[in-house]
Design a protein around this motif. Structure first.
Motif, mmCIF file in Angstrom:
data_model
loop_
_atom_site.group_PDB
_atom_site.id
_atom_site.type_symbol
_atom_site.label_atom_id
_atom_site.label_comp_id
_atom_site.label_asym_id
_atom_site.label_seq_id
_atom_site.Cartn_x
_atom_site.Cartn_y
_atom_site.Cartn_z
ATOM 1 N N THR A 144 -2.591 1.529 20.879
ATOM 2 C CA THR A 144 -3.953 1.901 21.172
ATOM 3 C C THR A 144 -4.301 2.899 20.041
ATOM 4 O OG1 THR A 144 -3.778 1.276 23.091
ATOM 5 C CG2 THR A 144 -5.684 2.406 22.745
ATOM 6 N N GLU A 145 -3.518 3.854 19.832
ATOM 7 C CA GLU A 145 -3.780 4.925 18.967
ATOM 8 C C GLU A 145 -2.448 5.420 18.396
ATOM 9 O OE1 GLU A 145 -5.331 9.439 19.233
ATOM 10 O OE2 GLU A 145 -5.787 8.436 20.799
ATOM 11 N N LEU A 146 -2.460 5.777 17.240
ATOM 12 C CA LEU A 146 -1.259 6.201 16.612
ATOM 13 C C LEU A 146 -1.734 7.537 16.017
ATOM 14 C CD1 LEU A 146 1.675 5.889 15.553
ATOM 15 C CD2 LEU A 146 0.615 4.828 13.411
ATOM 16 N N VAL A 147 -0.696 8.447 16.052
ATOM 17 C CA VAL A 147 -1.038 9.929 15.262
ATOM 18 C C VAL A 147 0.129 10.048 14.471
ATOM 19 C CG1 VAL A 147 -1.305 12.478 15.843
ATOM 20 C CG2 VAL A 147 -2.460 10.736 17.209
ATOM 21 N N VAL A 148 0.044 10.342 13.350
ATOM 22 C CA VAL A 148 1.393 10.595 12.283
ATOM 23 C C VAL A 148 1.224 12.118 12.224
ATOM 24 C CG1 VAL A 148 2.356 10.241 10.375
ATOM 25 C CG2 VAL A 148 1.157 8.264 11.578
ATOM 26 N N THR A 149 2.434 12.769 12.558
ATOM 27 C CA THR A 149 2.541 14.146 12.452
ATOM 28 C C THR A 149 3.310 14.467 11.195
ATOM 29 O OG1 THR A 149 4.344 14.384 13.693
ATOM 30 C CG2 THR A 149 2.159 14.777 14.977
ATOM 31 N N ARG A 150 3.175 15.769 10.870
ATOM 32 C CA ARG A 150 3.994 16.412 9.788
ATOM 33 C C ARG A 150 5.527 16.308 9.818
ATOM 34 N NH1 ARG A 150 0.441 21.591 8.673
ATOM 35 N NH2 ARG A 150 0.389 21.357 11.049
ATOM 36 N N ASP A 151 5.822 17.064 11.349
ATOM 37 C CA ASP A 151 7.202 17.234 11.655
ATOM 38 C C ASP A 151 7.205 17.120 13.070
ATOM 39 O OD1 ASP A 151 6.079 19.710 12.710
ATOM 40 O OD2 ASP A 151 6.203 20.591 10.655
ATOM 41 N N MET A 152 8.547 17.387 13.562
ATOM 42 C CA MET A 152 8.878 17.315 14.884
ATOM 43 C C MET A 152 8.191 18.141 15.731
ATOM 44 S SD MET A 152 10.903 14.711 15.631
ATOM 45 C CE MET A 152 11.744 15.075 17.181
ATOM 46 N N HIS A 153 8.088 19.517 15.383
ATOM 47 C CA HIS A 153 7.346 20.564 15.911
ATOM 48 C C HIS A 153 5.991 20.122 16.534
ATOM 49 C CE1 HIS A 153 6.464 24.694 17.306
ATOM 50 N NE2 HIS A 153 5.446 24.602 16.639
ATOM 51 N N GLU A 154 5.115 19.624 15.461
ATOM 52 C CA GLU A 154 3.922 19.224 15.698
ATOM 53 C C GLU A 154 3.742 18.092 16.593
ATOM 54 O OE1 GLU A 154 -0.160 17.828 12.913
ATOM 55 O OE2 GLU A 154 1.881 17.735 11.979
ATOM 56 N N ARG A 155 4.651 17.162 16.443
ATOM 57 C CA ARG A 155 4.826 16.059 17.502
ATOM 58 C C ARG A 155 4.882 16.457 18.669
ATOM 59 N NH1 ARG A 155 10.053 12.242 17.709
ATOM 60 N NH2 ARG A 155 8.841 10.052 18.019
ATOM 61 N N LYS A 156 5.781 17.283 18.872
ATOM 62 C CA LYS A 156 6.103 17.875 20.550
ATOM 63 C C LYS A 156 4.888 18.615 20.992
ATOM 64 C CE LYS A 156 10.137 19.623 19.426
ATOM 65 N NZ LYS A 156 11.599 20.526 19.842
ATOM 66 N N HIS A 157 4.457 19.503 20.322
ATOM 67 C CA HIS A 157 3.055 20.187 20.541
ATOM 68 C C HIS A 157 1.982 19.345 20.996
ATOM 69 C CE1 HIS A 157 0.384 23.630 21.171
ATOM 70 N NE2 HIS A 157 -0.483 23.045 20.446
ATOM 71 N N MET A 158 1.820 18.296 20.087
ATOM 72 C CA MET A 158 0.742 17.328 20.521
ATOM 73 C C MET A 158 0.952 16.645 21.889
ATOM 74 S SD MET A 158 -1.313 14.659 17.647
ATOM 75 C CE MET A 158 -1.539 16.263 16.623
ATOM 76 N N MET A 159 2.076 16.157 21.757
ATOM 77 C CA MET A 159 2.555 15.295 23.088
ATOM 78 C C MET A 159 2.034 15.984 24.220
ATOM 79 S SD MET A 159 6.076 13.459 21.615
ATOM 80 C CE MET A 159 6.303 12.149 22.998
ATOM 81 N N PHE A 160 2.734 17.449 24.191
ATOM 82 C CA PHE A 160 2.495 18.303 25.427
ATOM 83 C C PHE A 160 0.852 18.314 25.844
ATOM 84 C CE2 PHE A 160 1.349 22.747 26.612
ATOM 85 C CZ PHE A 160 1.952 22.752 27.976
ATOM 86 N N GLU A 161 0.148 18.707 24.761
ATOM 87 C CA GLU A 161 -1.220 18.663 24.840
ATOM 88 C C GLU A 161 -1.962 17.389 25.330
ATOM 89 O OE1 GLU A 161 -3.023 21.449 24.505
ATOM 90 O OE2 GLU A 161 -1.400 22.663 23.864
ATOM 91 N N ARG A 162 -1.600 16.370 24.841
ATOM 92 C CA ARG A 162 -2.269 15.049 25.159
ATOM 93 C C ARG A 162 -1.711 14.748 26.782
ATOM 94 N NH1 ARG A 162 -4.296 12.381 21.027
ATOM 95 N NH2 ARG A 162 -5.408 10.868 22.419
ATOM 96 N N ALA A 163 -0.528 15.225 27.374
ATOM 97 C CA ALA A 163 -0.049 14.757 28.687
ATOM 98 C C ALA A 163 -0.383 15.595 29.846
ATOM 99 C CB ALA A 163 1.589 14.564 28.459
ATOM 100 N N ASP A 164 -0.538 14.857 31.103
ATOM 101 C CA ASP A 164 -0.915 15.408 32.269
ATOM 102 C C ASP A 164 0.335 15.375 33.103
ATOM 103 O OD1 ASP A 164 -3.761 15.628 31.495
ATOM 104 O OD2 ASP A 164 -3.899 13.551 32.491
#
Length: 205
Positions: free
Chosen positions: A89-109
Motif C-alpha cells: 500500500t505504501e513503501l518508504v525507503v530510508t537511508r539506513d537502519m536507524h532512520e527505518r527504526k525511528h520511522m517504524m516507531f513513529e508510525r505504530a500504535d
C-alpha cells in the motif's frame, strides 16, 4: 469490517525474513495479518516480502488491509524484489537502519514480535528500552508461538529479579501464546492506557 479498536490504527510487526523451521510460525503470521485487515488496522513492518515478514504482509493484503513497508535502500534486493515491493500500500525507503527504526516507531500504535532472529530481537528490545525510559506507553506483545520467546522472557525475569530492570512497571510486554489472541490483547491494553489518561501515546498514522 470490525471496529472498536481503542485508537489502534497501526501495528508494527517485527519478525523473521525467513520462515523458520516450525510451520506454526507462518500460520501465526497469517492469522494475525487476517485479523488486522478485518479490524482495519494497517501493518507497519520492515518491508521484506520473504519469510514471516512476507507471510504477515501477504495476509493483510489478501484480506483487503493496508501494508506500510519501511526498508533501507541497501536491503531492498536482499529481503524483497522491487516488483513485490510495488504491491504494498505504501513503501518508504530510508537511508539506513536507524532512520527505518525511528520511522517504524513513529508510525505504530502498538508493537508485536513474532518469531525471528537477531534483528527481530534487537528491534523489540529497543522498543522495550524506550518504554523503560518513558518515551512511550504503547502496547508491546511477544507472539509466543509454541513457546518461541520463553528463553528471552526467562532472561528478562532474571534481570528484574537481580535488580537491573529498575523501572519494571514501565516495561510490561504482553506474552501471548495464541496468534488469534494477539489483537484482542492489544485492543484491551490500549483501552486501559486511554482509561489511565495516556491517550496521547496511542499515536498517529
Amino acid at each position: 469490517m470490525v471496529k472498536n479498536t481503542n485508537g489502534i490504527r497501526t501495528i508494527c510487526v517485527y519478525c523473521g525474513s525467513r520462515m523458520g523451521s516450525n510451520p506454526a510460525y507462518r500460520e501465526a503470521a497469517r492469522v494475525l495479518g487476517k485479523a488486522m485487515a478485518e479490524h482495519d488496522i494497517a501493518l507497519v513492518y520492515g518491508g521484506g516480502t520473504r519469510g514471516i515478514m512476507g507471510a504477515v504482509a501477504d495476509a493483510v493484503l489478501a484480506h483487503g488491509g493496508k501494508v506500510i513497508g519501511i526498508i533501507p535502500e541497501f536491503l531492498m534486493d536482499k529481503e524483497a524484489t522491487r516488483q513485490e515491493l510495488g504491491q504494498l500500500t505504501e513503501l518508504v525507503v530510508t537511508r539506513d537502519m536507524h532512520e527505518r527504526k525511528h520511522m517504524m516507531f513513529e508510525r505504530a500504535d502498538a508493537f508485536v514480535a513474532l518469531p525471528g532472529g537477531i534483528g527481530t530481537l534487537e528491534e523489540i528490545v529497543e522498543i522495550m528500552t524506550w518504554a523503560q525510559l518513558g518515551r512511550h506507553a504503547k502496547p508491546m506483545v511477544f507472539g509466543n508461538v509454541d513457546g518461541f520467546w520463553n528463553p528471552l522472557n526467562t532472561l528478562i525475569s532474571h534481570m528484574s529479579d537481580e535488580g537491573f530492570v529498575h523501572t519494571a512497571h514501565l516495561v510490561q510486554p504482553l506474552v501471548i501464546d495464541t496468534a488469534s489472541a494477539i489483537l484482542p490483547a492489544i485492543i484491551e491494553a490500549a483501552g486501559n492506557t486511554v482509561a489511565n489518561g495516556d491517550k496521547e501515546v496511542i499515536s498517529r498514522l
